[in-house]
Scaffold this motif. Structure first.
Motif, mmCIF file in Angstrom:
data_model
loop_
_atom_site.group_PDB
_atom_site.id
_atom_site.type_symbol
_atom_site.label_atom_id
_atom_site.label_comp_id
_atom_site.label_asym_id
_atom_site.label_seq_id
_atom_site.Cartn_x
_atom_site.Cartn_y
_atom_site.Cartn_z
ATOM 1 N N VAL A 1 -9.490 4.446 3.728
ATOM 2 C CA VAL A 1 -9.506 4.161 2.283
ATOM 3 C C VAL A 1 -8.236 3.390 1.900
ATOM 4 O O VAL A 1 -8.289 2.431 1.128
ATOM 5 C CB VAL A 1 -9.637 5.473 1.463
ATOM 6 C CG1 VAL A 1 -9.474 5.208 -0.027
ATOM 7 C CG2 VAL A 1 -10.983 6.128 1.721
ATOM 8 N N SER B 1 -8.322 -0.206 0.390
ATOM 9 C CA SER B 1 -7.764 -0.412 -0.957
ATOM 10 C C SER B 1 -6.799 -1.587 -0.952
ATOM 11 O O SER B 1 -6.654 -2.278 -1.957
ATOM 12 C CB SER B 1 -7.012 0.827 -1.432
ATOM 13 O OG SER B 1 -7.851 1.927 -1.383
ATOM 14 N N ARG B 2 -6.140 -1.783 0.173
ATOM 15 C CA ARG B 2 -5.211 -2.907 0.266
ATOM 16 C C ARG B 2 -5.942 -4.239 0.160
ATOM 17 O O ARG B 2 -5.359 -5.237 -0.229
ATOM 18 C CB ARG B 2 -4.458 -2.866 1.594
ATOM 19 C CG ARG B 2 -3.363 -1.847 1.583
ATOM 20 C CD ARG B 2 -2.552 -1.954 2.840
ATOM 21 N NE ARG B 2 -1.539 -0.925 2.863
ATOM 22 C CZ ARG B 2 -0.674 -0.794 3.850
ATOM 23 N NH1 ARG B 2 -0.711 -1.610 4.871
ATOM 24 N NH2 ARG B 2 0.220 0.165 3.808
ATOM 25 N N SER C 1 -5.800 -4.855 -3.421
ATOM 26 C CA SER C 1 -4.624 -4.374 -4.159
ATOM 27 C C SER C 1 -4.056 -5.462 -5.081
ATOM 28 O O SER C 1 -3.533 -5.160 -6.149
ATOM 29 C CB SER C 1 -3.545 -3.889 -3.195
ATOM 30 O OG SER C 1 -3.119 -4.961 -2.391
ATOM 31 N N SER D 1 -5.867 -5.273 -8.255
ATOM 32 C CA SER D 1 -5.452 -4.103 -9.046
ATOM 33 C C SER D 1 -4.094 -4.366 -9.704
ATOM 34 O O SER D 1 -3.870 -3.992 -10.856
ATOM 35 C CB SER D 1 -5.334 -2.864 -8.163
ATOM 36 O OG SER D 1 -6.517 -2.649 -7.469
ATOM 37 N N THR E 1 1.936 -3.675 -4.652
ATOM 38 C CA THR E 1 1.144 -2.835 -3.739
ATOM 39 C C THR E 1 0.912 -3.637 -2.466
ATOM 40 O O THR E 1 0.683 -4.845 -2.532
ATOM 41 C CB THR E 1 -0.208 -2.485 -4.392
ATOM 42 O OG1 THR E 1 0.050 -2.004 -5.704
ATOM 43 C CG2 THR E 1 -0.943 -1.425 -3.603
ATOM 44 N N GLN F 1 -13.489 -5.097 -11.688
ATOM 45 C CA GLN F 1 -14.152 -4.148 -10.796
ATOM 46 C C GLN F 1 -15.146 -4.867 -9.893
ATOM 47 O O GLN F 1 -15.243 -4.573 -8.696
ATOM 48 C CB GLN F 1 -14.843 -3.043 -11.608
ATOM 49 C CG GLN F 1 -15.351 -1.863 -10.769
ATOM 50 C CD GLN F 1 -14.250 -1.241 -9.911
ATOM 51 O OE1 GLN F 1 -13.153 -0.946 -10.384
ATOM 52 N NE2 GLN F 1 -14.528 -1.062 -8.622
ATOM 53 N N LYS G 1 -13.272 -6.557 -7.154
ATOM 54 C CA LYS G 1 -12.821 -5.549 -6.160
ATOM 55 C C LYS G 1 -14.000 -5.167 -5.263
ATOM 56 O O LYS G 1 -13.861 -5.085 -4.041
ATOM 57 C CB LYS G 1 -12.331 -4.281 -6.874
ATOM 58 C CG LYS G 1 -10.937 -4.363 -7.431
ATOM 59 C CD LYS G 1 -10.582 -2.997 -7.993
ATOM 60 C CE LYS G 1 -9.333 -3.019 -8.824
ATOM 61 N NZ LYS G 1 -9.045 -1.719 -9.421
ATOM 62 N N TRP H 1 -14.244 -5.512 -1.301
ATOM 63 C CA TRP H 1 -14.509 -4.315 -0.500
ATOM 64 C C TRP H 1 -15.773 -4.518 0.348
ATOM 65 O O TRP H 1 -15.791 -4.260 1.558
ATOM 66 C CB TRP H 1 -14.674 -3.123 -1.453
ATOM 67 C CG TRP H 1 -15.180 -1.864 -0.819
ATOM 68 C CD1 TRP H 1 -16.479 -1.573 -0.488
ATOM 69 C CD2 TRP H 1 -14.426 -0.708 -0.436
ATOM 70 N NE1 TRP H 1 -16.567 -0.317 0.059
ATOM 71 C CE2 TRP H 1 -15.323 0.223 0.110
ATOM 72 C CE3 TRP H 1 -13.074 -0.379 -0.515
ATOM 73 C CZ2 TRP H 1 -14.917 1.484 0.572
ATOM 74 C CZ3 TRP H 1 -12.671 0.884 -0.046
ATOM 75 C CH2 TRP H 1 -13.574 1.787 0.482
ATOM 76 N N LYS I 1 -4.398 6.553 1.762
ATOM 77 C CA LYS I 1 -4.769 6.895 0.391
ATOM 78 C C LYS I 1 -5.616 8.153 0.452
ATOM 79 O O LYS I 1 -6.555 8.228 1.247
ATOM 80 C CB LYS I 1 -5.547 5.741 -0.252
ATOM 81 C CG LYS I 1 -5.602 5.842 -1.747
ATOM 82 C CD LYS I 1 -6.106 4.551 -2.356
ATOM 83 C CE LYS I 1 -6.046 4.646 -3.866
ATOM 84 N NZ LYS I 1 -6.581 3.449 -4.474
#
Lengths: 236, 386
Positions: free
Chosen positions: B38, B42-43, B46, B49, B187, B246, B249, B253, B347
């Motif tokens: 995760v 997430s990176r 990032s 974000s 991040t 979103q 992202k 992902w 994470k």
């Protein structure tokens, strides 16, 4: 015999066979036996003659194929499994050849198990267990684990466990065979003095002829039948 | 009977610890590996974000993820600005450029060019200097991880530790001078390259000249504007792809999930952890029950019901499950804490607790079921066998 002659156990034509891979082995071939209240009855005979099967049927651990085996007027064969468990938990105490104490419980906790099975609270059960341990001479060893006790002491704990819930029938399987003569004698004296009284019956399966003298009556079994029942003073 | 069950369990220390070790191992693997997964995934987004201000990202329709930059013509910015409902639209440059280090080596950096006037899209946290310092001549802001690691200057003492880059130091970006005017906290990104912020016009000057230089258009919607509707409107009127934060992202992902071996690798680790944990814990628990079969037989002979024995075994399974799970999760948390200042991706969202809890529960149910079956079928008459 200690007086009364009310039947604690009444077996009539009890038959039990085992299926061993197609072959039928008759373990009990029509047993008739009566054990009275206040009586110490010994079941003796060679290995494989059906002694253990008979006490298993009497104790409601095994169901007979036919015949009836009433314990205090009730035939456990006709009971539902829950009723049978409750009946056994309330009315029968067990003493085993290998003691069968729970190794991770101390003496007091081991003795309290039948009370806990009967729904008694743990604290009360352990208090009562400690009292019975005193009766069998192990009041000071209550906190000891079975592994810290000698064979004789373990058997005394087992006897205390069989007595703690005040059952009307105590079933003992070879209670002295793992003990030396002196310890075996002590254990039998204890059973006779502490366990046996007018409203309780004891049935003991044994090979140990040294303890025959403690019996009120002895039933000699052979090949699934009872050959004869004699008073202990008579020769078998 | 509960205390009897627990004493039976804990009385056999070796097996008790063996079961707990198996479950701890399973719980650790089922928590730690997904936590790294995760963290790593997430990176991948990032940067999106970190750049929280815009509502919508506009880009070439062929873009598959954040680092898959397909430059646009600068005129596209004005077309986006012309769409109804757009409060503002700003350019963003994102590209990989080589920085020449003081010792002559090169380091690839992620260069971000922000709108010269508004500096929208700047780093989330400034550690040294101010964002406005980017207006100074040749100014760049460097992320702290890059400053102390990959962009650090060689030590003046031979064999000494490299010196972190600091305000006033200079870099060469594509043969052009850049002066560090600030240090920021960002991040970590998937590629873990140093991040260098500068103005859009300077970034375009640093980068090799191409016909199209605009990477993304960042859009803020008018207050009360329906953002999904606005994204559709932008797409219809410009022919570009427009995503909410979103959605972008999710796109990134999804790309990593579909096109890299990461999920498979981590999936294999987690599955192996589950299987090995189940095998160790299940086998040990089953052996424990087998060895205690006579004890269960004694309890059965003395009048204990199957239901009570079942409850005892379940209690034993629940206890070892809880301890193993707690230790596994605790070790994972410790691992995460120990790795907090390293490059390791980690994470630990609450959903992972549920995931590994479910896994450990499955193992315990499996271990308990095979044991219960044996105890239920047990003939109490075995107690009469010496």
């Amino acid at each position: 015999m200690n007086g009364q002659s009310t039947a604690a156990v009444r077996c009539k034509s009890v038959v039990k066979t085992y299926d061993t891979g197609g072959d039928k082995v008759v373990a009990l071939g029509g047993i008739d036996l009566e054990i009275h209240m206040g009586e110490l009855m010994m079941l003796v005979g060679p290995s494989g003659c059906g002694k253990t099967t008979l006490i298993s049927v009497i104790a409601g651990i095994l169901d007979q194929d036919s015949g009836s085996c009433e314990v205090f007027g009730e035939d456990m064969l006709h009971m539902r499994s829950n009723q049978k468990l409750k009946f056994r938990a309330r009315n029968i105490g067990f003493v085993f050849q290998a003691y069968n104490l729970l190794p991770s419980l101390n003496a007091v906790e081991n003795v309290s198990v039948p009370l806990i099975i009967n729904g008694v609270k743990r604290q009360t059960a352990e208090y009562r267990a400690a009292k019975v341990l005193e009766q069998v001479g192990l009041g000071a060893r209550g906190k000891s684990l079975p592994s810290q006790l000698s064979g004789g002491q373990q058997q005394r704990v087992a006897i205390a466990r069989a007595l703690v819930h005040d059952p009307k029938l105590i079933v003992c399987d070879e209670p002295t065979s793992a003990l030396d003569h002196e310890t075996g004698h002590t254990v039998m004296e204890l059973l006779k003095d502490v366990a046996l009284h007018d409203d309780r019956a004891l049935v003991i399966v044994t090979h140990d002829s040294r303890i025959f003298g403690f019996a009120d009556r002895i039933a000699r079994m052979d090949d699934g039948h009872i050959d004869k029942v004699v008073d202990s003073s008579d020769k078998l | 009977m509960n205390h009897i069950a627990l004493k039976m369990l804990m009385g056999d220390r070796g097996k008790y610890l063996g079961i707990i070790m198996g479950l701890t191992f399973a719980s650790l693997i089922m928590t730690q590996q997904p936590a790294i997964f995760v963290g790593l995934m997430s990176r991948s987004f990032s940067f999106i974000s970190d750049l929280g201000l815009p509502d919508i990202w506009v880009m070439d329709p062929k873009v598959q993820f954040i680092d898959d930059v397909k430059p646009l013509q600068d005129t596209k910015l004005y077309r986006v600005r012309g769409v109804a409902g757009v409060k503002w639209a700003m350019p963003l440059y994102k590209g990989l450029l080589k920085a020449r280090m003081a010792d002559g080596t090169f380091q690839t950096c992620n260069v971000i060019g922000l709108d010269d006037a508004t500096l929208i899209g700047g780093p989330p946290v400034m550690l040294e200097g101010k964002l406005e310092d980017l207006r100074r001549s040749d100014g760049v802001i460097v992320d702290i991880d890059g400053a102390i690691d990959k962009l650090a200057k060689p030590s003046k003492i031979k064999g000494g530790k490299p010196e972190p880059l600091k305000i006033g130091d200079t870099l060469e970006l594509n043969d052009k001078r850049a002066i560090v005017v600030g240090i920021a906290k960002t991040t970590k990104t998937f590629q873990s390259q140093p991040v260098i912020y500068t103005t859009y016009s300077r970034a375009v000057r640093f980068a090799p000249r191409e016909r199209k230089m605009l990477s993304f258009v960042l859009v803020k919607a008018m207050p009360g504007e329906n953002i999904p509707l606005l994204t559709r409107r932008i797409t219809e009127s410009t022919g570009l792809a427009a995503y909410t934060q979103q959605e972008f992202k999710d796109l990134t992902w999804g790309y990593f999930m579909k096109n890299t071996g990461i999920p498979i690798n981590f999936g294999i680790s987690v599955t192996l952890g589950f299987i090995v944990g189940a095998a160790i814990a299940g086998q040990t628990f089953y052996n424990f029950t087998l060895e205690n079969l006579r004890q269960f037989g004694v309890l059965k002979a003395m009048g204990t019901s199957n239901w009570t024995l079942l409850r005892m075994i379940l209690l034993q399974a629940i206890l070892v499950g809880l301890i193993g799970y707690g230790l596994g999760v605790g070790l994972t948390a410790l691992f995460g804490y120990a790795m907090r200042n390293t490059i390791m991706a980690f994470k630990f969202p609450w959903q992972l607790l549920v995931f590994s809890g479910f896994g450990v529960t499955l193992i315990c149910v499996f271990a308990a079921l095979i044991s219960i079956r044996k105890v239920i079928k047990l003939e109490p008459a075995i107690v009469f066998k010496g």
